[in-house]
Enzyme design. Structure first.
Site, PDB file in Angstrom:
ATOM      1  N   GLU A 124      59.801 -19.548  21.874  1.00  0.00           N
ATOM      2  CA  GLU A 124      59.432 -19.443  23.278  1.00  0.00           C
ATOM      3  C   GLU A 124      60.628 -19.850  24.134  1.00  0.00           C
ATOM      4  O   GLU A 124      61.244 -20.870  23.854  1.00  0.00           O
ATOM      5  CB  GLU A 124      58.236 -20.355  23.617  1.00  0.00           C
ATOM      6  CG  GLU A 124      57.747 -20.106  25.036  1.00  0.00           C
ATOM      7  CD  GLU A 124      56.544 -20.965  25.440  1.00  0.00           C
ATOM      8  OE1 GLU A 124      56.012 -21.717  24.590  1.00  0.00           O
ATOM      9  OE2 GLU A 124      56.164 -20.870  26.598  1.00  0.00           O
ATOM     10  N   ALA A 265      57.859 -30.287  22.429  1.00  0.00           N
ATOM     11  CA  ALA A 265      57.222 -29.725  21.241  1.00  0.00           C
ATOM     12  C   ALA A 265      56.869 -28.271  21.513  1.00  0.00           C
ATOM     13  O   ALA A 265      57.002 -27.789  22.639  1.00  0.00           O
ATOM     14  CB  ALA A 265      55.953 -30.499  20.914  1.00  0.00           C
ATOM     15  N   MET A 266      56.402 -27.587  20.453  1.00  0.00           N
ATOM     16  CA  MET A 266      56.093 -26.166  20.587  1.00  0.00           C
ATOM     17  C   MET A 266      54.853 -25.814  19.782  1.00  0.00           C
ATOM     18  O   MET A 266      54.712 -26.185  18.621  1.00  0.00           O
ATOM     19  CB  MET A 266      57.311 -25.351  20.113  1.00  0.00           C
ATOM     20  CG  MET A 266      57.094 -23.859  20.141  1.00  0.00           C
ATOM     21  SD  MET A 266      56.835 -23.247  21.843  1.00  0.00           S
ATOM     22  CE  MET A 266      55.771 -21.856  21.494  1.00  0.00           C
ATOM     23  N   GLU A 301      49.808 -29.647  22.624  1.00  0.00           N
ATOM     24  CA  GLU A 301      50.154 -28.525  21.733  1.00  0.00           C
ATOM     25  C   GLU A 301      48.915 -28.025  20.990  1.00  0.00           C
ATOM     26  O   GLU A 301      48.734 -26.827  20.797  1.00  0.00           O
ATOM     27  CB  GLU A 301      51.249 -28.925  20.734  1.00  0.00           C
ATOM     28  CG  GLU A 301      52.516 -29.509  21.352  1.00  0.00           C
ATOM     29  CD  GLU A 301      53.108 -28.699  22.479  1.00  0.00           C
ATOM     30  OE1 GLU A 301      52.947 -27.464  22.495  1.00  0.00           O
ATOM     31  OE2 GLU A 301      53.737 -29.308  23.373  1.00  0.00           O
TER      32      GLU A 301
HETATM   33  N1  B3K Z   1      55.367 -24.125  25.233  1.00  0.00           N
HETATM   34  C1  B3K Z   1      56.476 -25.002  24.937  1.00  0.00           C
HETATM   35  C2  B3K Z   1      57.645 -24.610  25.769  1.00  0.00           C
HETATM   36  C3  B3K Z   1      58.896 -24.382  25.023  1.00  0.00           C
HETATM   37  C4  B3K Z   1      59.859 -23.531  25.822  1.00  0.00           C
HETATM   38  C5  B3K Z   1      61.266 -23.909  25.612  1.00  0.00           C
HETATM   39  N2  B3K Z   1      62.199 -22.998  26.211  1.00  0.00           N
HETATM   40  C6  B3K Z   1      56.129 -26.431  25.149  1.00  0.00           C
HETATM   41  C7  B3K Z   1      54.770 -26.676  25.704  1.00  0.00           C
HETATM   42  O1  B3K Z   1      54.545 -26.556  26.884  1.00  0.00           O
HETATM   43  O2  B3K Z   1      53.867 -26.938  24.978  1.00  0.00           O
HETATM   44 ZN    ZN Z   2      52.554 -26.355  26.982  1.00  0.00          ZN
END
Ligand code: B3K
Ligand code: ZN
Length: 876
Positions: A124, A265-266, A301
């Protein structure tokens, strides 16, 4: 080279081709990983039959490409630095490609990279295009089957999304694992991890009785730091079932901790990847704040599995659809798990400092921007936190039950789809019948609305007239603003009774606490049957993300501080009272006049300290002065030295006047219970440590002794770090230096503790800090390639208001040097790091010039699109 160009929301076109199923094979090698892709592709029925197939791809070496088994001759496709363009493709076909990539030289930490020798991914928003040629956009959703081949010794563990379906041994010390994810997903949710990892395992039984295996994968030395994250995960899973009716949908849920990570985190499907700082905790190494942060991020997450993964974003302009909603969900979870009022106070306190500053600066943007150059620059406080405030307003406007019905409808109707903010708000309107048309402006209009309020009590008619006027200041690209729909939760507190009075508006009794709706530029609300003169308590619980101005007297504020039935506004009354005193002191400092402490603040604090307030957590917040950053936000022109001097003066005056009370509070809240991150213990530690903070403002001998003892006791990191910080930030270098040295040596092996060691030193107010930063940048524990280290050392220095803003400009120059270096290594982090320089308009002319000079110096470099976009806006 021409300047990078923006993309526009208004140019959105649905994809001509969908990938229905994706098969990937990774043959891992640090410098030459081979990625084979087999993509099952179908043209959309409504797409033009002549539509070319355009696949994104960056920093890939193409080895081969074939359609339905026939290798494509060079003339059949065009290849640029950014796309693979195939003019002529059938209606449905299999595209096979092979590329080579180099994870070990990937310092941007986007795509497939190595961290501490371990392979991991971050896709992402647009990182998947650094892995293979693909339509890298969230509205292309496919099922995935992934084969990972690695070295059995250096990569004994091979992970990807979904369920493991096969594994085995190959020749030459290699082995493989095959993973299948049955849920269609956009490629930004793809993940792969390979390395020498160890796991902690647990399980969760879902509401429908399915057993889910939970795994936390870490490096061996971190196995003892996983308990809290695992417990948090289980709480979050149960909470999402109970509160939102959302159940987990795979048999396995994995979290991996990695040291080098751009964000916290991702939420990759079934395989969350975490910055180790956002998952690892141990009482000896992590503070209460970290324990709470970890709990919130683990939950965040996990919650994305529904708000983000099952229902995802149509395009990146809709980012707040998943982020705003998910932040709101994690905030409510943390409020339910810990102290709800403190959670709200801390969130709002942060929001009003940092998001308000963003909204007032050159990078201000709406929650749904209408254009961007680089999407990684839009993972902002506006998209996340203001987005969450807007979802919270929806919850408050509809009430929880309708909001929950709207949420159910949204998840059911759009399951497996990539959708828009209209789809979400539309569900809320549909179930409730509410008219949310004007409300939608919150999504398109940037800037912080300001409400000027004033009120008058009419004794003769027993009426209270409240007039609210709203205006939103111009922001870049948006000179004119329309009135917003602003819900103002309020009460009228009777000055005689000290109680909330019943609110009667246009003959209707609304109760003692009600929401009034400001929808026009200006409205007057006439409350009738108001039996005594009231003080209004406005914007209770921060019911809208706005600045509210009301001409409260200090007596009014002291009254609300003790009588407001809304805990948030009691706290806010204290902050406002302190702000009035601080304003006077800032003016006195600037005019060279002797500073005099406002005794009303002292008496308010005395009441708090000696009163019967039972909630220690809220009390600790109420005893905390507004931060220098927050005070700065309130000033027309920021005078960093005057703000620092004024705040220190208040801290010292309170310490002198209330020394014995602080000593008593400190002593009364000592405990040798074994550490636990429970709300009760956290509250007690906060209260004890805030008392110590005051004592150290006057370097009280007893306070110093408390610090030394607390540091030496090594009972838990919260207490140790607090004591060490107070010592290091005092002038008692004779005690601080040995303590700092001992701490650094003791924890040299632990990168997360060393991050704290860096931050403590570079946030001290003494003027030697710049030299320290330069010295510490050479320290073996520092690496410019590690985002946590950059944040802990350079980022923390840029938050050190007196030292970063030195009048010789050396603080600015240091930051610019680091930005220039990082621009080549990690553009995402470089673009974030430059933020403090972009706020130059807020300072005096001399500093403005110095900051602009550094921005101009950065601009002369060959820039990544990330840094270019930010610097360009800052200089516009
Ligand atoms: N969705 C990730 C975002 C990571 C993007 C980095 N470029 C983190 C979060 O909001 O959970
Ligand atoms: Zn998020």
């Amino acid at each position: 080279m021409s300047d990078p160009q923006p993309v526009y929301l208004s140019d959105y076109q649905p994809p001509a081709y969908q990938v229905t199923h994706t098969e990937l094979t990774f043959d891992l090698d640090p410098a030459a990983t081979r990625v084979k892709a087999r993509l099952h592709i179908e043209r959309h029925p409504s797409a033009d039959s002549q539509a070319p197939l355009v696949l994104n791809g960056e920093q890939l070496t193409l080895i081969s490409v074939a359609i339905d088994g026939n290798s494509l001759p060079d003339a059949a496709y065009q290849l640029t630095d950014e796309v693979l363009h195939i003019a002529d493709v059938p209606e449905a076909f299999m595209l096979e490609s092979e590329v080579e990539i180099a994870p070990s030289s990937n310092t941007a930490l986007e795509g497939l990279y190595q961290s501490n020798g371990m392979y991991c991914t971050q896709c992402e928003a647009e990182g998947f295009r650094r892995i293979t040629y693909y339509p890298d956009r969230p509205d292309v959703m496919a099922t995935f089957k992934v084969t990972v081949i690695g070295n059995a010794t250096s990569e004994p563990v091979l992970l990807a999304n979904g369920n493991p379906i096969n594994q085995g041994v190959l020749e030459n010390g290699r082995h493989f694992a095959i993973w299948e994810d049955p849920h269609p997903k956009p490629c930004y949710l793809f993940a792969l991890v390979a390395g020498n990892l160890h796991k902690v395992e647990d399980s969760f039984e879902t509401v429908s009785g399915r057993n889910v295996t939970l795994q936390l994968w870490v490096e061996q030395e971190n196995l003892d730091k996983t308990e809290h994250a695992m417990a948090s995960l289980k709480r979050a899973m149960a909470w999402d079932e109970q509160v939102y009716g959302r159940e987990y949908d795979l048999d396995l849920f994995m979290i991996v901790a990695v040291n080098d990570f751009n964000m916290g985190a991702m939420e990759n499907k079934g395989l969350n990847i975490f910055n180790s700082a956002a998952v690892l905790t141990h009482p000896n190494t992590a503070t209460d704040a970290t324990f709470q942060n970890v709990e919130g991020i683990v939950a965040h997450e996990y919650f994305h599995n529904w708000s983000g993964n099952r229902v995802t974003c149509r395009d990146w302009f809709q980012l707040s659809l998943k982020e705003g909603f998910t932040v709101f969900r994690d905030q409510c979870f943390s409020a339910d798990t810990n102290s709800a009022p403190v959670k709200r106070i801390q969130d709002v306190s942060f929001f009003r400092t940092a998001q308000f500053a963003e909204d007032a600066g050159p990078t201000a943007h709406p929650i749904r921007p209408d254009h961007f150059i680089e999407i990684t620059n839009f993972y902002t406080l506006t998209i996340y936190e203001k987005g969450a405030e807007v979802v919270r307003m929806l919850r408050n406007l509809l009430g929880w039950e309708d909001f929950r019905r709207g949420s159910d409808l949204y998840f059911e109707r759009f399951d497996g789809q990539a959708v828009t903010i209209e789809d979400f708000v539309g569900c809320m309107a549909e179930v409730s019948g509410a008219d949310l048309n004007q409300f939608m402006r919150w999504y398109s209009q940037a800037g912080t609305p300001e409400i000027d309020a004033h009120g008058e009590y009419d004794y003769a008619h027993a009426e209270y007239h409240l007039t609210l006027r709203q205006r939103t200041p111009a922001t870049p690209g948006q000179p004119e603003k329309l009135p917003l729909h602003i819900p103002v939760r309020m009460g009228l507190v009777g000055t005689k009774s000290g109680q909330d009075l019943t609110l009667t508006l246009s003959g209707e009794k609304l109760g003692k606490d009600a929401v009034i709706h400001l929808t026009d530029d200006e409205q007057t609300f006439v409350f009738t049957d108001v039996a005594e003169a009231p003080v209004p308590s406005l914007l209770r619980d921060f019911s809208a993300p706005v600045k509210l101005h009301f001409p409260y007297s200090r007596e009014d504020l002291a009254f609300l501080l003790t009588h407001d039935s809304d805990g948030f506004n009691r706290w806010d009354a204290g902050q406002r009272l302190a702000m009035l005193a601080l304003d006077d002191l800032i003016a006195a400092h600037r005019n060279g006049v002797e500073k005099v402490m406002d005794t009303r603040v002292v008496e308010a604090f005395r009441t708090l300290l000696t009163g019967a307030m039972s909630d220690k957590a809220v009390l600790a917040e109420m005893l905390t002065l507004p931060s220098e950053a927050y005070i700065a936000e309130q000033q027309p022109i920021v005078d960093v030295d005057a703000i620092h001097a004024a705040r220190e003066f208040v801290r010292q005056s309170l310490a002198v006047a209330l020394r014995d009370e602080f000593v008593a509070v400190y002593k009364a809240n000592q405990s040798d219970e074994p550490y636990a991150p429970t709300p009760e213990q956290i509250a007690q530690r906060s209260l004890k440590n805030i008392a110590l903070t005051y004592l150290m403002a006057i370097e009280d001998e007893e306070g110093i002794a408390f610090c030394e003892t607390q540091f030496a006791a090594e009972h838990n990191m919260t207490d140790v770090r607090h004591a060490l910080t107070l010592l290091v930030h005092s002038d008692r270098d004779d005690i601080a230096s040995p303590a700092l040295k001992a701490f650094g040596e003791k924890w040299a092996h632990d990168p997360l503790v060393m991050d704290q060691w860096f931050t403590i030193q570079v946030s001290r107010p003494q003027s030697d800090v710049l030299d320290r930063v330069q010295y510490l940048m050479q320290h073996p524990a520092f690496s410019i390639k590690n985002p946590n280290k950059v944040r802990a050392l350079i980022g923390a220095f840029a938050q050190n208001r007196v030292n970063f803003h030195r009048l010789d400009g050396k603080g600015y120059a240091l930051l610019a040097d680091v930005v220039i270096e990082l621009n080549r290594l990690n553009p995402e982090i470089a673009a974030r790091l430059v933020t403090p320089l972009t706020r130059w308009q807020r300072f005096d002319e001399e500093r403005q010039q110095l900051m602009r000079d550094e921005l101009v110096r950065i601009k002369q470099e060959p820039l990544s699109s990330n840094v270019f976009e930010v610097v360009e806006k800052a200089l516009a």
